[in-house]
Design an enzyme around this catalytic site. Structure first.
Site: not given
Length: 173
Positions: A29, A107
């Protein structure tokens, strides 16, 4: 013009990386940090912006499966905080929560686009390697649990689980 530092904070999704890191592909992430705020993108089942902000490196705010890995300095930008706010608002139309997809719009895609807008540079390729590899290995997407891919698949799965639990409880009574 002020030169504001732009950096990317990368988080290890350690529960999956135990299996994928041996293949040279981790699941990470990322968020872009500027002016003391970290911006990222995540999925939810609504046609609204999926962009959110947190305190930089706050893995607790992200959830228990996230562990801060490292910060990558990308460069500087001349954009001011008002410009950043406008960009985030505009990018929110493209990065809506219900459009999130682990391999095609995640993301790291958001972070890379935002980074390019601010500095003209992109994050290192390893940050989003799983998504890149999946475009060359089509069966990879089919091998992953659907609940990992999109918020809609996760919501459907959770609703089915809740429904089954309710039915099982009724049978036991």
């Amino acid at each position: 013009m002020a030169q504001e530092k732009v950096q990317i904070n990368v988080y290890d999704m350690f529960w999956t990386n135990e299996y994928t890191s041996t293949l040279g592909v981790g699941v990470y992430h990322s968020g872009l940090e500027i002016y003391g705020v970290e911006y990222s993108y995540g999925g939810h089942p609504f046609p609204l912006s999926g962009i959110f902000d947190i305190a930089p490196k706050d893995s607790e705010d992200l959830g228990e499966q996230f562990k801060f890995k490292e910060t990558i300095y990308i460069g500087t930008t001349d954009f001011n905080p008002n410009d950043i706010s406008t960009m985030i608002q505009q990018m929110g139309h493209k990065y809506q929560g219900d459009q999130y997809h682990l391999l095609h719009k995640n993301c790291n895609h958001f972070t890379a686009e935002f980074c390019k807008l601010l500095t003209g540079k992109e994050p290192p390729s390893w940050v989003n390697r799983l998504a890149s590899v999946s475009s060359y290995i089509p069966f990879l997407e089919k091998a992953l649990p659907k609940e990992w891919l999109t918020p809609m698949a996760l919501e459907t799965s959770l609703n089915q689980t809740c429904s089954e639990t309710t039915q099982n409880s009724a049978v036991l009574k």
